[in-house]
Scaffold this active site. Structure first.
Site, PDB file in Angstrom:
ATOM      1  N   HIS A 335     -16.645  -4.389   7.762  1.00 49.59           N
ATOM      2  CA  HIS A 335     -16.877  -5.686   8.413  1.00 49.59           C
ATOM      3  C   HIS A 335     -18.131  -5.614   9.297  1.00 49.59           C
ATOM      4  CE1 HIS A 335     -15.854  -9.309  10.818  1.00 49.59           C
ATOM      5  NE2 HIS A 335     -16.378  -8.590  11.805  1.00 49.59           N
ATOM      6  N   GLU A 336     -18.240  -4.569  10.123  1.00 45.55           N
ATOM      7  CA  GLU A 336     -19.397  -4.441  11.008  1.00 45.55           C
ATOM      8  C   GLU A 336     -20.694  -4.286  10.217  1.00 45.55           C
ATOM      9  OE1 GLU A 336     -19.274  -4.970  14.168  1.00 45.55           O
ATOM     10  OE2 GLU A 336     -17.101  -5.169  14.162  1.00 45.55           O
ATOM     11  N   HIS A 339     -22.129  -7.506   9.076  1.00 47.15           N
ATOM     12  CA  HIS A 339     -22.983  -8.195  10.047  1.00 47.15           C
ATOM     13  C   HIS A 339     -24.437  -7.762   9.879  1.00 47.15           C
ATOM     14  CE1 HIS A 339     -19.994 -10.375  12.230  1.00 47.15           C
ATOM     15  NE2 HIS A 339     -19.329  -9.306  12.616  1.00 47.15           N
ATOM     16  N   GLU A 367     -18.229 -14.051  11.455  1.00 44.24           N
ATOM     17  CA  GLU A 367     -17.062 -13.187  11.336  1.00 44.24           C
ATOM     18  C   GLU A 367     -16.379 -13.354   9.984  1.00 44.24           C
ATOM     19  OE1 GLU A 367     -16.220 -10.768  13.456  1.00 44.24           O
ATOM     20  OE2 GLU A 367     -18.066 -11.371  14.466  1.00 44.24           O
TER      21      GLU A 367
END
Length: 427
Positions: A335-336, A339, A367
């Site tokens: 997920h990070e 970004h 997100e």
């Protein structure tokens, strides 16, 4: 006629008094709006006393109640600390606290041999005194939050001595950054002419980028211990995942966040070809101090065959509060990294120079996009379980008032993120 007469009276007031009144009016308007939103969310905390049906399979009633009470306590603290802050600011304005502090700064400069022509020096003394005042008046609130609220709900890991030493260190480091940067900014404003605001904006942007770059390497280690993640399966899998999306990973660190709090986190930093990943020890099951303490309290490590362990020991080990399995850690990192891959970091920096509310709205969208990126990496199921664990570890309350959530939450509510992941997970 009465209203128009009042308006005429206002416009006939001196400009400085009109500005003064406008500042106070704006400040209290913002405060009352924020208070209204907080009370809407507080109503949710007070009335939602049972686990919602859609959460029945992923959250037990005990965790839900702990989370509800934690958020209620935080809400109460936020109300009183916010009210104090607003009243303090109003009294400072009404009784001329800022001009007084400026005159006091001038007297200190005079004692040191600096006359009125040294306005930058006087400005720096003013900033030093203002931040010292703020630190002292904020200290009781910080102490209460740490040693009453966080302690009560099992998050605080600090001693009073560590807290005070840390507070002094933070103040000194802040001054070492704030004063030189402020002096340069004031000098730019002084010599910038008609376009000083453009030069000042560019300077603050450059300073922000520099601080983001050096923070984790040179500032954060002054407060917390960073150690390289040891060689092993987790590090290998992180490197493989980073390589699969061309993320220029150079180092992976574990930060000893557990000496402050049992809250967990993970982030990456660095520009260009020098990226680092930081994992809080509280995020990792095998590093979690709390998990180790549970086993120490039991008097022994659990047996592999399960024989000889008391029911109490089994229950404590089974219900470890903290951390994620390696697969879930990788999902969170997926997920990070999403970004980064999707350019959210740079976009956030740009948007933050515009309007914070727009950034909040955009951040929520980011997100979901980062979650979707983790899905593409095949991490949907692990991210789903990791989000549930992290919500439980941090006593996050999964139900939110829609207006409070829209205005304040940069991350979408847990239920919305889980629902978005659930479709793919089931597929």
């Amino acid at each position: 006629m009465g209203m128009w007469a009042s308006l005429d009276a206002i416009w006939e007031m001196p400009a400085d008094k009109r500005i003064f009144g406008a500042v106070l009016l704006f400040s209290w308007t913002v405060y009352l709006w924020e208070t209204y939103l907080a009370q809407r969310q507080r109503r949710i905390y007070k009335t939602t006393t049972h686990v919602p049906l859609e959460l029945g399979q992923i959250m037990d009633s005990e965790t839900f109640e702990k989370s509800r009470l934690y958020q209620l306590d935080k809400s109460t603290f936020s109300f009183w600390s916010g009210l104090y802050s607003e009243i303090e600011g109003t009294l400072i304005l009404l009784f001329g606290g800022i001009p007084y502090l400026w005159r006091l700064s001038g007297r200190f400069c005079g004692y040191a041999g600096f006359g009125p022509e040294y306005e930058i020096t006087q400005s720096l003394v003013f900033l030093l005194l203002a931040t010292l005042f703020s630190a002292l008046t904020g200290l009781p609130w910080s102490l209460y939050n740490t040693f009453i609220i966080e302690e009560k709900h099992g998050f605080n890991q600090q001693t009073l001595g560590f807290f005070m030493k840390d507070a002094i260190k933070k103040f000194i480091v802040t001054q070492c950054i704030l004063l030189p940067v402020s002096s340069l900014l004031l000098y730019i404003i002084k010599i910038g002419g008609d376009y000083f605001f453009i030069y000042a904006w560019l300077f603050t942007l450059v300073v922000s980028l520099v601080l983001v770059t050096i923070y984790a390497d040179y500032i954060a280690p002054l407060f917390d211990k960073f150690t390289p993640l040891p060689e092993g399966k987790l590090k290998e899998e992180i490197e493989v995942m980073a390589k699969s999306i061309d993320f220029p990973l150079t180092k992976v660190y574990v930060v000893e966040g557990s000496k402050r709090s049992s809250h967990s986190n993970a982030y990456f930093y660095g520009f260009f070809k020098n990226k680092r990943i930081v994992l809080f020890d509280t995020l990792l099951e095998e590093y979690s101090v709390l998990n180790k303490d549970i086993q120490k309290e039991s008097g022994l490590e659990p047996h592999n065959d399960g024989e000889g362990d008391s029911e109490e020991i089994k229950a404590k080990v089974k219900n470890k509060k903290q951390g994620c399995k390696n697969e879930e850690v990788l999902a969170v990192l997926g997920h990070e990294l999403g970004h980064w891959k999707l350019g959210h970091t740079v976009k956030n920096i740009i948007i933050s120079q515009v309007l914070s509310f727009c950034l909040t709205v955009l951040s929520r969208r980011f997100e979901f996009q980062a979650d979707a990126f983790a899905k593409k990496l095949g991490k949907a199921e692990d991210l789903y379980s990791a989000l549930i664990k992290l919500n439980k570890d941090n006593l996050g309350f999964p139900v939110s008032d829609w207006l409070f959530s829209m205005w304040h939450y940069s991350h979408p509510p847990l239920l919305e993120r889980l629902q978005a992941l659930k479709d793919t997970k089931q597929d």
